[in-house]
Enzyme design. Structure first.
Site, PDB file in Angstrom:
ATOM      1  NE  ARG A  76      46.667  44.642  33.715  1.00  0.00           N
ATOM      2  CZ  ARG A  76      46.170  43.832  34.987  1.00  0.00           C
ATOM      3  NH1 ARG A  76      46.620  42.616  34.757  1.00  0.00           N
ATOM      4  NH2 ARG A  76      45.064  44.212  35.541  1.00  0.00           N
ATOM      5  CG  HIS A 101      41.923  39.029  30.648  1.00  0.00           C
ATOM      6  ND1 HIS A 101      43.037  38.241  30.617  1.00  0.00           N
ATOM      7  CD2 HIS A 101      41.282  38.773  31.739  1.00  0.00           C
ATOM      8  CE1 HIS A 101      42.776  37.848  31.855  1.00  0.00           C
ATOM      9  NE2 HIS A 101      42.784  38.593  32.475  1.00  0.00           N
ATOM     10  CG  HIS A 175      39.840  35.059  34.568  1.00  0.00           C
ATOM     11  ND1 HIS A 175      39.414  35.597  35.677  1.00  0.00           N
ATOM     12  CD2 HIS A 175      41.111  35.624  34.248  1.00  0.00           C
ATOM     13  CE1 HIS A 175      39.664  36.797  36.323  1.00  0.00           C
ATOM     14  NE2 HIS A 175      41.261  36.974  35.825  1.00  0.00           N
ATOM     15  CE1 TYR A 177      38.399  37.237  40.524  1.00  0.00           C
ATOM     16  CE2 TYR A 177      37.071  36.567  38.863  1.00  0.00           C
ATOM     17  CZ  TYR A 177      38.117  37.494  39.151  1.00  0.00           C
ATOM     18  OH  TYR A 177      38.055  38.092  38.602  1.00  0.00           O
ATOM     19  CG  ASP A 248      46.803  40.779  38.544  1.00  0.00           C
ATOM     20  OD1 ASP A 248      47.015  39.687  38.085  1.00  0.00           O
ATOM     21  OD2 ASP A 248      46.147  41.263  38.060  1.00  0.00           O
ATOM     22  CD  GLU A 308      44.280  34.728  34.923  1.00  0.00           C
ATOM     23  OE1 GLU A 308      44.849  35.292  34.391  1.00  0.00           O
ATOM     24  OE2 GLU A 308      44.505  35.737  36.241  1.00  0.00           O
TER      25      GLU A 308
END
Length: 309
Positions: A76, A101, A175, A177, A248, A308
């Protein structure tokens, strides 16, 4: 080692590369998206350990950025703007007032030039893309190369290279998962994680770093010894609740090279991550909505986790 490719739709191509140990990786030229990683469990049963859509069309407007190359800047950017060299650059505000992103039309949503390769010891695909000056609001024309390489030691390597003709902001990542239970059998709450990090970046309620680095000691953020992700997901403390009940957060590595180990006990699958970057954002899929049509079934919260770097 083996590489194959298939045409999916106009301009879209999927590359599949496999090694001699029954491991296979699938990558799209669209967004450089990793759509599948097949690896055996302790019984030799080969299953997918990443989240991916059942219908490739869903990648076109994907708020979750499944498996994609993220750039120009991952994460961000507060107030969707930054100042560099005395100039202010305005970006797309796609996450409230912030830019997430790099906006909706960034590296995750372009068709990359792709060149597959194969030798006796490794196989993969080299992706290249030129981002023109002012694309997404960022200065400079940037030539980017991202190479995915799989070898016979079951290592998947991602190498990034970028050259800009102007001073610019650049922080690339992938990115994907991960869910080591296989075919999305369980959430990641009971995945065991260890990493060499004694500090993490504090977030405000908008998930913007405050510039404070917090000591992990005595908290759900201390992964210097093995800990289940559920400890943070279910902690109820402010930093975890800010992130939607989970993680996060940016973890700063204690050594020059970062090391992370993730293990899922039922399958006995282990993922070891090594990087030359100073830290990682560990995201536990807290904002993943329910009911998305994934390859192995519907999505739900905490179904996958990202690292990340």
């Amino acid at each position: 080692m083996n590489v194959t490719s298939e045409q999916l739709q106009t301009g879209w191509e999927q590359f599949k590369f496999s090694n001699d140990n029954d491991m296979q990786v699938s990558v799209l030229n669209y967004g450089g998206i990793i759509t599948e990683i097949l690896v055996p469990d302790k019984s030799g049963r080969r299953e997918n350990v990443v989240l991916s859509y059942k219908d490739f069309e869903d990648y076109k407007n994907d708020p979750n950025f499944f498996g994609a190359i993220i750039g120009r800047v991952a994460g961000r950017i507060q107030d969707a703007s930054f100042t560099l060299g005395g100039n202010t650059y305005n970006l797309e505000a796609n996450d409230g007032e912030n830019c997430l992103h790099s906006g909706s039309a960034a590296f995750h949503s372009v068709i990359w030039d792709a060149e597959p390769f194969q030798t006796d010891e490794q196989a993969g695909v080299k992706l290249t893309h030129t981002s023109p000056d002012a694309e997404g609001g960022f200065p400079g024309t940037v030539d980017v190369t991202v190479t995915y390489t799989l070898n016979n030691r079951n290592q998947l390597m991602i190498d990034y290279e970028a050259i800009s003709d102007k001073t610019t902001a650049l922080a690339l990542t992938n990115h994907t998962y991960f869910n080591l239970s296989g075919n999305l059998r369980e959430t990641i709450k009971h995945h065991n994680v260890t990493m060499n990090s004694s500090r993490f970046a504090e977030l405000d309620k908008n998930l913007i770093p405050t510039s404070n680095l917090l000591d992990v000691s005595g908290s759900p953020f201390d992964f210097r010894e093995v800990k289940k992700l559920a400890v943070g997901i279910e902690s109820g403390i402010e930093q975890n609740t800010f992130a939607g009940d989970g993680f996060d957060h940016y973890f700063l590595f204690d050594q020059e090279n970062g090391n992370i180990t993730v293990k899922e006990e039922n399958s006995d699958r282990v993922m070891q991550i090594e990087t030359n970057q100073p830290g990682t954002i560990m995201y536990s899929g807290n904002n993943l909505g329910e009911g998305l049509a994934l390859k192995e079934g519907p999505s739900r919260k905490n179904l996958g986790g990202c690292f990340e770097m």
